[in-house]
Design a protein around this motif. Structure first.
Motif, PDB file in Angstrom:
ATOM      1  N   ASP A   1      30.895   3.723   4.085  1.00  0.00           N
ATOM      2  CA  ASP A   1      31.401   4.992   4.608  1.00  0.00           C
ATOM      3  C   ASP A   1      31.869   4.825   6.039  1.00  0.00           C
ATOM      4  OD1 ASP A   1      28.940   7.089   2.933  1.00  0.00           O
ATOM      5  OD2 ASP A   1      30.894   6.336   2.302  1.00  0.00           O
ATOM      6  N   GLY A   2      31.068   4.084   6.801  1.00  0.00           N
ATOM      7  CA  GLY A   2      31.431   3.875   8.210  1.00  0.00           C
ATOM      8  C   GLY A   2      32.772   3.164   8.333  1.00  0.00           C
TER       9      GLY A   2
ATOM     10  N   LYS B   1      26.280   3.585   3.407  1.00  0.00           N
ATOM     11  CA  LYS B   1      26.658   4.047   4.744  1.00  0.00           C
ATOM     12  C   LYS B   1      27.564   3.042   5.441  1.00  0.00           C
ATOM     13  CE  LYS B   1      22.923   7.087   6.120  1.00  0.00           C
ATOM     14  NZ  LYS B   1      21.544   6.735   5.818  1.00  0.00           N
TER      15      LYS B   1
ATOM     16  N   ASN C   1      35.677   5.352   7.457  1.00  0.00           N
ATOM     17  CA  ASN C   1      35.943   6.411   8.422  1.00  0.00           C
ATOM     18  C   ASN C   1      36.241   5.890   9.811  1.00  0.00           C
ATOM     19  OD1 ASN C   1      35.425   9.329   7.371  1.00  0.00           O
ATOM     20  ND2 ASN C   1      34.015   7.991   6.306  1.00  0.00           N
TER      21      ASN C   1
ATOM     22  N   ARG D   1      32.529  -3.602  15.567  1.00  0.00           N
ATOM     23  CA  ARG D   1      31.401  -2.759  15.193  1.00  0.00           C
ATOM     24  C   ARG D   1      31.056  -2.947  13.714  1.00  0.00           C
ATOM     25  NH1 ARG D   1      34.579   2.401  16.016  1.00  0.00           N
ATOM     26  NH2 ARG D   1      35.871   0.984  14.792  1.00  0.00           N
TER      27      ARG D   1
ATOM     28  N   GLN E   1      34.506   4.043  11.721  1.00  0.00           N
ATOM     29  CA  GLN E   1      33.400   3.856  12.645  1.00  0.00           C
ATOM     30  C   GLN E   1      32.978   2.400  12.727  1.00  0.00           C
ATOM     31  OE1 GLN E   1      31.711   6.025  14.670  1.00  0.00           O
ATOM     32  NE2 GLN E   1      33.335   7.443  14.200  1.00  0.00           N
ATOM     33  N   PHE E   2      33.172   1.690  11.654  1.00  0.00           N
ATOM     34  CA  PHE E   2      32.826   0.272  11.628  1.00  0.00           C
ATOM     35  C   PHE E   2      34.068  -0.545  11.299  1.00  0.00           C
ATOM     36  CE2 PHE E   2      28.709   1.414  12.286  1.00  0.00           C
ATOM     37  CZ  PHE E   2      28.000   1.901  11.215  1.00  0.00           C
TER      38      PHE E   2
ATOM     39  N   GLN F   1      17.868   1.583  15.866  1.00  0.00           N
ATOM     40  CA  GLN F   1      19.067   2.188  16.444  1.00  0.00           C
ATOM     41  C   GLN F   1      20.214   1.193  16.419  1.00  0.00           C
ATOM     42  OE1 GLN F   1      19.184   5.386  17.579  1.00  0.00           O
ATOM     43  NE2 GLN F   1      17.065   5.612  16.949  1.00  0.00           N
ATOM     44  N   GLY F   2      20.067   0.124  17.188  1.00  0.00           N
ATOM     45  CA  GLY F   2      21.168  -0.830  17.215  1.00  0.00           C
ATOM     46  C   GLY F   2      20.935  -1.986  18.169  1.00  0.00           C
ATOM     47  N   ILE F   3      21.857  -2.927  18.110  1.00  0.00           N
ATOM     48  CA  ILE F   3      21.824  -4.111  18.971  1.00  0.00           C
ATOM     49  C   ILE F   3      23.214  -4.289  19.556  1.00  0.00           C
ATOM     50  CG2 ILE F   3      21.580  -6.614  18.991  1.00  0.00           C
ATOM     51  CD1 ILE F   3      19.656  -6.343  16.670  1.00  0.00           C
ATOM     52  N   LYS F   4      23.267  -4.546  20.875  1.00  0.00           N
ATOM     53  CA  LYS F   4      24.580  -4.783  21.494  1.00  0.00           C
ATOM     54  C   LYS F   4      24.645  -6.222  21.966  1.00  0.00           C
ATOM     55  CE  LYS F   4      25.560  -1.608  24.630  1.00  0.00           C
ATOM     56  NZ  LYS F   4      25.884  -0.297  25.182  1.00  0.00           N
TER      57      LYS F   4
ATOM     58  N   GLU G   1      28.981  -4.309  18.572  1.00  0.00           N
ATOM     59  CA  GLU G   1      28.038  -3.199  18.428  1.00  0.00           C
ATOM     60  C   GLU G   1      27.481  -3.230  17.018  1.00  0.00           C
ATOM     61  OE1 GLU G   1      30.155   0.022  21.365  1.00  0.00           O
ATOM     62  OE2 GLU G   1      29.798   0.577  19.260  1.00  0.00           O
ATOM     63  N   ILE G   2      26.210  -3.542  16.918  1.00  0.00           N
ATOM     64  CA  ILE G   2      25.580  -3.619  15.602  1.00  0.00           C
ATOM     65  C   ILE G   2      24.710  -2.385  15.431  1.00  0.00           C
ATOM     66  CG2 ILE G   2      24.123  -5.023  14.115  1.00  0.00           C
ATOM     67  CD1 ILE G   2      24.779  -7.386  15.927  1.00  0.00           C
ATOM     68  N   THR G   3      25.138  -1.466  14.584  1.00  0.00           N
ATOM     69  CA  THR G   3      24.374  -0.246  14.364  1.00  0.00           C
ATOM     70  C   THR G   3      23.367  -0.484  13.244  1.00  0.00           C
ATOM     71  OG1 THR G   3      26.245   1.102  15.014  1.00  0.00           O
ATOM     72  CG2 THR G   3      24.530   2.191  13.747  1.00  0.00           C
TER      73      THR G   3
END
Lengths: 324, 310, 574
Positions: C283-284, C280, C287, C66, C289-290, C246-249, C268-270
Motif C-alpha cells: 500500500d505504501g 502495508k 501510494n 524509503r 510513501q515507499f 517506529q523506524g530506522i534512519k 528511511e526504513i519505516t
C-alpha cells in the motif's frame, strides 16, 4: 410477612465498585430503568406462570428468547444443516464474496463462511452454556456456604473472590490459558474461573438475608438439619439473582472467547471461530469485495450477545421487578 | 470513616499480595518461564542470566521475594526477542496507554453525562427512547466489533491512516488516538448514560428537589445544582473503576488500531511467549485496577452519607 | 397460551426450514472461481524471472530511499540473522568478502586471501587506511574483536555457530577463554585464521555480517547503546538510534573508502506493525510513501500487471527451498521407497496454482537454481507427480492404506494452506491417515529433535553462505545429527538422522578441495545420493521472491542482493 431480599450491600463487599470490575460485563440493558410499577413484591419461586406472564410483556425479551432458541437449534442441528464441512478448505477459492454456491462467501482458506458461521454458533453455545453452568454451580455452592455458615469460611471464600476479581477481564483469562495451554476446554475453564466469583457473591448476599428470615427460623425450630434448610428453603429463594447473572453472562463468555480468539490466544487457529475469522479478515478491512469476511462474523457476535442480554434483562424484570 | 479507610486499604494490600503471588505461581512455576516462540529458542546464557536475576536457583520463598523486589524496583530484566531492557520498553508504552485512557475517559464522561441528563429530563419522550436504544447497542455490541467496524468504515486520510506513512512524516498524535479512544469510550459512555439517567430519575423524585422547585428555583437550577450533583456519584465511581481498567491496557482496542501501548505490548509478548514482558504488565494491570477500585470505594463512602455514618 | 403456541410453531417451522435448506449429504467444497480452474496443461514453472543485475555508475549523490519492514530482531552484527536486521547490518558494515546478488563471493575489505594446502590456515590481506564511522581505523584487530564479541559465551549470540570451525571457538563458547586463539591479528594489515576443522570454503563464511569488524566502543555483545546504534565501517551509517516499532534512519558515510561510495543521501526504513505488514508495504508503495515493497501472495498478479510494464517489477529465484523434513530412521518413512511414494503422491503444480497463484516453481532438486553451476534440476525424480506409481511404491514399501503418518508444520508463517493441501493429497492418493497439526516453531523443532520423532515436517532452508555445500552438509551429514545416541535428542540441523557414509565422504572431500569446480562436482554427486537415491528430504518449492519498486525515480534498483534486500549501496536517483 417477609422482607424483600437485600442485595448484600455491606461496606466491605461494596457492590458498586466490584460489580463493575469485570469489563467483560455487558451490563443489563434497561437496568437503570428498573422501577417497580407493579409493586407486587411476591416471592418468585414456584410462580412460573407469573414469571412468564411478566416476561411476555417485554417485547425485546421475547424476541431475544426466540433468537436464543433459534441459535440453540442451529447449534444442535449444525452437523446436518451446514451445506459444507466447515473445516474443509478449498485453496482455489479463497476470499470470494457471497455467491450462489457460498451464501456468505469464502474465507481466507477457502472455507464456506456460512457453514463456518453456523459451526461458530455451535461453538459459542457449547462454550457459553458450559461456562454458565460451571460458574453457576461453583458460585451457588460456595456462595451458599459462605452466606449460610458465615465466620471464617465466609471470610476465606470472600477473600478468594476478591483476588480473582482483582484481575481485569481478559488478563485473567490470558493468564489461565498461558498456564494450561491452548484449547477450547482450557478457554472454558479460564472463563469459568473468572465468572464464578460474582455468582458466589450474589448467592452469598441472598443467602445472608434469607438466613435470618422467619420461615428459616421456623424450620430450625422444628429441628430441620442445616442441609435441609439450605437446600429446601434458602436455595430456591436465593437462586434468582445468581441465575439471572449467570444467564446474562453467557453472552459475555461468547464475546470473551471471541476476543481471545481474535488475539490468537487460547483458541486453536484452525477452528472456525468468529473471533478468529475477524482476525483473519483484518488485512481485508479496506479491500474491495472482501468485507463479507468480517461483517458476517461480527453480525453473528452481535446477534448472539444482544439476544442473551435481552433474555437476561427480561428474566430479571419478570422474576422480581424490584431486584437490582 | 477512618476505620473504614484502613480496613479498605488493608484489604487492598492483601489482594495485591495474593494476586501477585498467583501471577508469580502461574508464570514462573506452573508454566515454563523460558518457553519462547519464533524461529529460535531462548539461549542457555540468557536463561542463566534471567535465572540469576529472578533468583530462580534459590528456594521457593526467596524466589518470590526476589521477584517482588524486582517488580517494585522496576528491574524487569531483558526480553527474549530483542534482548532489550524491559523497563525501557514499558517506559515508552505507559504514557501512550495513559494518554489513551485519559482521552477515552474524557470522551465518555462528556457524552455519557450529557446523554444521561437529557434522557432523564425528557423521560419517555422520543429523545429518551432514542438514547435508550443507542445505549443498548453501545452496551450490547462488543468492543472489538465496534473497533473493527470503526476501523473498516472510518479509516482514511485523517482519522486513522489506512495507508502507512514513512515514519519520518509528522503524524499529529491525535490522529492515531481518536478512533481507539472512541471505541473504548462507547461502551462506558452508554453505561454512564444509563447510570446517570437512572440515578437522576431517582433524585428528581426526591423530596429536597420538590422543595427546591416549590421554593421557586428555576428548573435549570434545580437540575444543574441539586439533581446533577447528587446523581453523579455512581458515575464517578464507575469512571474511577473504568480508569483502573484502561490504565492496565486495552488489549483488544490497542491491537485493532495498532496503538503501541501496554495492551499491544502484552498481546505481542503473549504471542511470542516473551515472559519478561508479560509479567510486569500483568502485575501493573492488576495493581492499577485494585488501587483505583480502592480509591473509588473510599471516595464513594465519603460521598454517600449512608455509608459514611455506618 | 396463545403466545406460547406461536413460539412453538415458529420454532418448529424454523427447524423444518433449516433441514430443508440442505441437501441430504454435505456438498464437497471444490468450487473454483471459474477461470483457470480447468486442467493444467503443463507443470507450472513459476513466474519468469525478471531482474536487472547490471550496475550503472553514472549517478550523482542525492535522494532518500524509503521502504517498510517489520521490526527486526537485531541490527547489531553480533547477533543479526534475519532479513530485516540484515538489511541494516549489511549496509552498516563491510566485511572481509562480499557475496553478490548472483552468489559470487568477491573481495571487500580483504584484497586477497589464501590458504595452505589442507585449508587449515587462512591468510587475509586487508585494505589499509579505512575507517569506522567514528574515525577509528579498521585493522585486523577490529575483526578479531568483532569475532570474539560474537563467540563470547556471555553474548549468547544466535549466530555464533558460524565460527565453529575456528580454533578456540569451543573455549569461547564454554566461557573458559576470552580470546579466539585461532585468530592472529598481530599484523594490523593481515588477518590469520587457524581452523580446528579445516574447510576450503571457510572464506565464504566470512561474507556473513557476523564476521564484521567492530570498533572498540562496541563493548560486549549485550550493549544496548551499540545494539541500538551500531557504529560500523560500511557505506551507510546510523542517523540516530533505532526507534523500536517506529523506524530506522540511515545516512551516507561520506568518508567511505573501502569501496565505491553510496549515492543515496539517506534511507528511511519505516517499521510496520500488525499482521498485515506486508500488505502495508505494498500500500505504501502504491501510494507513493515507499519506494520499494514486498508483495503478499494474493497481490502478485495485480502487482505484476502494474509494475512490470514500468520496469518496476522484480521476480527472482533466490537461494532457498521449501521442503518436507523426514524422520528417516522411523517407520513408516524409514525406506527410500516410502519417502519417494509420498513425494510422488503430492501434486505440486496444483498447490502452486491454488495457493501461490502460479508464482513459484516446484522443486526438482534440493540445491536451488541460484547456484547455476551446481544446479541439477530433475535430480529428484520422485518430485514429479505420479499417483499411480506412488501407490505402487507405497504398497511395496509397506505404506499401505490406513497407515498413520504424522505431519507437522509451524503456525504463524502462513503455511497453513499448502500444508493442508499436501495432507489432503496424501490422504486421497495413498489412503494414509495423516495426523496433521500446527504448532509453535520451537515446539516443532523439539518434536523433530526428539528420539520419538516420526513422520514429516514442513521446513525451509535459506543459504547462509554462497555454496551448495550449505544445503548439503548442515542438513544431511552424520555430524549434523548432533548426537550418536538414538535415544537422545538430535540437536543439529539433521534431526531426521539421515546417515550415509558415502555422502559423508563426498562432503569431507569437497571441504578439502581447493578448486571450486572440483568441489561443485563432488557436491553434485553428494546430492545425487541424498536426494536422488535416498530422498532424505522431500523438496517442495523453489524459493522465489518478488518485489516492486518505483522505477521512475530510481536506477540500479531492479535487483535484490544476496539477502533479498534492495542494493542500497548502488541505488541512485534518476
Amino acid at each position: 410477612m417477609t422482607t424483600p431480599p437485600q442485595s448484600g450491600r455491606e461496606p466491605d463487599t461494596h457492590v458498586p465498585a466490584e460489580a463493575l470490575m469485570t469489563r467483560f460485563e455487558a451490563p443489563e440493558p434497561g437496568a437503570a430503568d428498573a422501577t417497580d410499577t407493579t409493586g407486587k413484591g411476591k416471592k418468585a419461586s414456584g410462580q412460573l406462570r407469573d414469571i412468564w406472564r411478566r416476561y411476555k410483556r417485554n417485547k425485546l425479551a421475547v424476541v431475544g428468547l426466540v433468537v436464543v432458541a433459534f441459535l440453540m437449534i442451529l447449534a444442535i442441528l449444525q452437523p446436518w444443516i451446514t451445506p459444507y464441512d466447515p473445516m474443509e478448505q478449498n485453496l482455489l477459492n479463497t476470499r470470494k464474496p457471497p455467491s450462489d454456491g457460498h451464501w456468505f462467501g469464502t474465507d481466507v482458506l477457502g472455507r464456506d463462511m456460512f457453514s463456518a458461521i453456523i459451526y461458530g454458533v455451535r461453538l459459542a453455545m457449547i462454550v457459553g452454556w458450559s461456562v454458565m453452568f460451571l460458574s453457576l454451580i461453583v458460585g451457588l455452592a460456595l456462595g451458599a456456604v459462605a452466606g449460610f455458615r458465615g465466620g471464617a469460611l465466609d471470610s476465606l471464600i470472600m477473600r478468594v473472590t476478591d483476588i480473582v476479581l482483582a484481575f481485569p477481564a481478559l488478563i485473567g483469562a490470558i493468564l489461565v490459558v498461558q498456564i494450561f495451554g491452548n484449547g477450547i476446554w482450557q478457554v472454558v475453564i479460564a472463563l469459568a474461573i473468572l465468572s464464578w466469583p460474582t455468582a458466589a457473591r450474589l448467592m452469598r448476599g441472598s443467602t445472608l438475608s434469607l438466613r435470618e428470615s422467619e420461615y428459616v427460623e421456623a424450620a430450625r425450630s422444628i429441628g430441620a438439619s442445616d442441609t435441609r434448610i439450605v437446600t429446601r428453603h434458602i436455595l430456591p429463594n436465593a437462586i434468582a439473582p445468581t441465575l439471572i447473572y449467570s444467564f446474562s453472562h453467557i453472552g459475555v463468555a461468547v464475546v470473551a472467547m471471541a476476543s481471545l480468539a481474535f488475539l490468537g490466544i487460547g483458541v486453536p487457529p484452525d477452528i472456525p471461530e468468529w473471533g478468529t475469522m475477524i482476525a483473519n479478515a483484518v488485512p481485508s478491512l479496506n479491500v474491495e469485495g472482501e468485507s463479507h469476511m468480517w461483517v458476517f462474523p461480527s453480525l453473528a457476535i452481535v446477534v448472539t450477545t444482544l439476544a442473551f442480554a435481552f433474555v437476561a434483562d427480561g428474566l430479571r424484570d419478570s422474576i422480581d421487578p424490584k431486584l437490582r | 470513616m477512618a476505620k473504614f479507610i484502613t480496613r479498605r486499604l488493608a484489604h487492598a494490600v492483601l489482594v495485591i499480595i495474593a494476586a501477585t503471588f498467583l501471577i508469580y505461581l502461574g508464570l514462573f512455576v506452573l508454566g515454563d518461564p523460558f518457553a519462547s516462540s519464533g524461529e529460535k529458542t531462548v539461549p542457555p546464557e540468557i536463561q542463566e542470566a534471567l535465572r540469576e536475576k529472578f533468583g530462580m536457583n534459590q528456594p521457593f520463598f526467596m524466589q518470590y521475594l526476589t521477584y517482588l523486589q524486582n517488580m517494585f524496583t522496576f528491574d524487569f530484566g531483558i526480553d527474549f526477542e530483542q534482548r532489550r531492557d524491559v523497563g525501557d520498553m514499558l517506559a515508552a508504552a505507559v504514557p501512550a496507554t495513559a494518554r489513551l485512557a485519559v482521552i477515552a475517559i474524557l470522551i465518555e464522561i462528556v457524552i455519557g453525562l450529557t446523554a444521561g441528563v437529557i434522557a432523564a429530563v425528557s423521560q419517555y419522550t422520543f429523545r429518551d427512547v432514542f438514547i435508550t436504544i443507542i445505549t443498548t447497542l453501545g452496551i450490547g455490541i462488543p468492543v472489538f466489533v465496534i473497533g473493527i467496524g470503526l476501523r473498516a468504515g472510518l479509516s482514511g486520510e485523517w482519522i486513522f491512516p489506512a495507508v502507512p506513512r514513512s515514519f519520518t512524516v509528522e503524524t499529529p498524535w491525535w490522529q492515531e488516538i481518536i478512533l481507539p479512544a472512541f471505541t473504548l469510550a462507547i461502551l462506558d459512555a452508554a453505561f454512564i448514560a444509563r447510570l446517570m439517567r437512572g440515578s437522576m430519575l431517582e433524585v428528581l423524585r426526591a423530596d429536597y428537589v420538590r422543595t427546591a422547585r416549590a421554593k421557586g428555583l428555576s428548573e435549570r437550577k434545580v437540575i444543574g445544582k441539586h439533581a446533577f450533583r447528587n446523581s453523579v456519584i455512581p458515575v464517578v465511581t464507575y469512571t474511577g473503576v473504568s480508569l483502573g481498567v484502561l490504565l492496565g491496557g486495552a488489549l483488544i482496542t490497542e491491537t485493532i488500531f495498532e496503538y503501541q501501548g501496554l495492551g499491544f505490548l502484552l498481546v505481542r509478548a503473549i504471542q511470542q511467549h516473551n515472559n519478561p514482558v508479560i509479567v510486569p504488565i500483568v502485575v501493573f494491570a492488576v495493581l492499577t485496577f485494585v488501587v483505583l477500585s480502592t480509591l473509588v470505594d473510599i471516595l464513594y463512602a465519603y460521598l454517600d452519607p449512608r455509608i459514611r455514618l455506618h | 397460551m396463545r403466545n406460547k403456541s406461536v413460539l412453538l410453531r415458529a420454532a418448529a417451522g424454523l427447524a423444518v426450514a433449516s433441514l430443508a435448506l440442505t441437501a441430504c449429504s454435505q456438498q464437497s467444497n471444490t468450487g473454483t472461481d471459474g477461470d483457470g480452474g480447468g486442467g493444467n496443461e503443463e507443470p507450472s514453472a513459476g513466474y519468469p524471472e525478471v531482474f536487472n543485475d547490471e550496475v550503472t555508475e553514472d549517478g550523482t549523490p542525492g535522494g532518500t530511499f524509503r521502504l517498510g519492514i517489520v521490526e527486526p530482531a537485531a541490527i547489531d552484527p553480533y547477533t543479526a540473522y534475519e532479513s530485516e536486521g540484515l538489511l541494516v547490518t549489511d549496509n552498516l558494515f563491510t566485511g572481509l568478502v562480499h557475496t553478490t546478488s548472483s552468489g559470487e563471493t568477491v573481495p571487500a575489505l580483504a584484497t586477497e586471501w589464501s590458504s595452505n594446502d589442507d585449508c587449515s590456515e587462512w591468510t587475509f590481506n586487508l585494505q589499509t587506511g579505512t575507517k569506522f564511522h567514528n574515525g577509528e581505523e579498521v585493522t585486523s584487530a577490529s575483526f578479531k574483536r568483532g569475532w570474539e564479541r560474537v563467540t563470547a559465551k556471555a553474548s549468547a549470540s544466535d549466530v555464533a555457530y558460524h565460527f565453529d570451525q575456528i580454533e578456540g571457538y569451543d573455549e569461547m563458547q564454554a566461557g573458559t577463554a576470552n580470546q579466539l586463539s585461532g585468530v592472529d591479528a598481530s599484523d594490523p594489515a593481515v588477518l590469520k585464521v587457524s581452523l580446528a576443522s579445516p574447510s576450503c570454503e571457510f572464506y565464504l563464511r566470512t561474507a556473513h555480517t557476523a564476521f564484521s569488524p567492530v570498533p572498540e566502543v562496541a563493548g560486549p555483545g549485550q550493549n544496548e547503546a551499540y545494539n541500538n546504534q551500531p557504529i560500523g565501517n560500511g557505506p551507510f551509517m546510523m542517523d540516530g538510534p533505532w526507534q523500536h516499532d517506529q523506524g530506522i534512519k540511515l545516512k551516507r558515510f561520506d568518508d567511505y573508502n573501502a569501496g565505491p561510495k553510496a549515492y543515496l543521501d539517506a534511507v528511511e526504513i519505516t517499521i510496520l506493525v500488525g499482521d498485515d505488514a506486508q500488505q502495508k508495504e505494498l500500500d505504501g508503495l502504491n501510494n507513493g510513501q515507499f519506494d520499494w515493497a514486498r508483495v503478499p501472495p494474493n497481490q502478485l498478479a495485480v502487482t505484476r500487471e502494474k509494475y512490470e510494464p514500468q520496469d518496476g517489477w522484480i521476480s527472482k529465484k533466490t537461494f532457498g527451498i521449501d521442503y518436507l523434513q523426514v524422520a528417516v530412521t522411523k517407520p513408516p518413512t524409514d525406506s527410500a521407497k516410502a519417502r519417494k511414494a509420498i513425494s510422488m503422491a503430492i501434486d505440486r503444480p496444483s498447490i502452486i496454482e491454488g495457493v501461490f497463484d502460479g508464482s513459484r516453481a516446484p522443486a526438482t532438486a534440493f540445491v536451488p537454481g541460484g547456484f547455476q553451476d551446481a544446479y541439477q534440476p530433475g535430480v529428484c525424480d520422485a518430485c514429479e507427480y505420479n499417483p499411480e506409481e506412488a501407490k505402487k511404491l507405497a504398497e511395496e514399501a509397506g505404506l499401505t492404506e490406513g497407515t498413520e503418518l504424522n505431519f507437522q508444520f509451524n503456525t504463524g508463517g502462513g503455511h497453513e494452506q499448502w500444508t493442508a493441501a499436501v495432507k489432503q493429497q496424501l490422504e486421497k492418493n495413498l489412503g494414509l491417515k495423516v495426523n496433521y497439526s500446527g504448532v509453535e516453531f520451537n515446539d516443532m523443532l523439539e518434536n523433530q529433535q526428539s528420539p520419538d520423532s516420526a513422520g514429516i515436517y514442513r521446513l525451509s532452508w535459506g543459504a547462509d553462505y554462497a555454496t551448495p555445500g550449505n544445503f548439503l552438509q548442515p542438513l544431511f551429514s552424520t555430524a549434523a545429527i548432533g548426537t550418536d545416541d538414538p535415544n537422545a535428542p538430535a540437536t543439529g540441523d539433521n534431526p531426521g538422522r539421515y546417515s550415509n557414509p558415502e555422502f559423508d565422504d563426498l562432503i569431507k572431500r569437497a571441504a578439502a578441495t581447493k578448486d571450486e569446480a572440483e568441489r561443485i562436482k563432488l557436491y553434485q554427486q553428494a546430492e545425487q545420493i541424498c536426494i536422488g537415491e535416498d530422498l532424505a528430504a522431500i523438496p517442495m518449492f523453489e524459493r522465489q521472491q518478488f518485489r516492486a519498486f518505483d522505477s521512475s525515480k530510481w536506477a540500479n534498483a531492479g535487483d535484490m542482493d544476496f539477502h533479498e534486500n534492495p542494493k542500497l549501496d548502488v541505488i541512485y536517483q534518476k
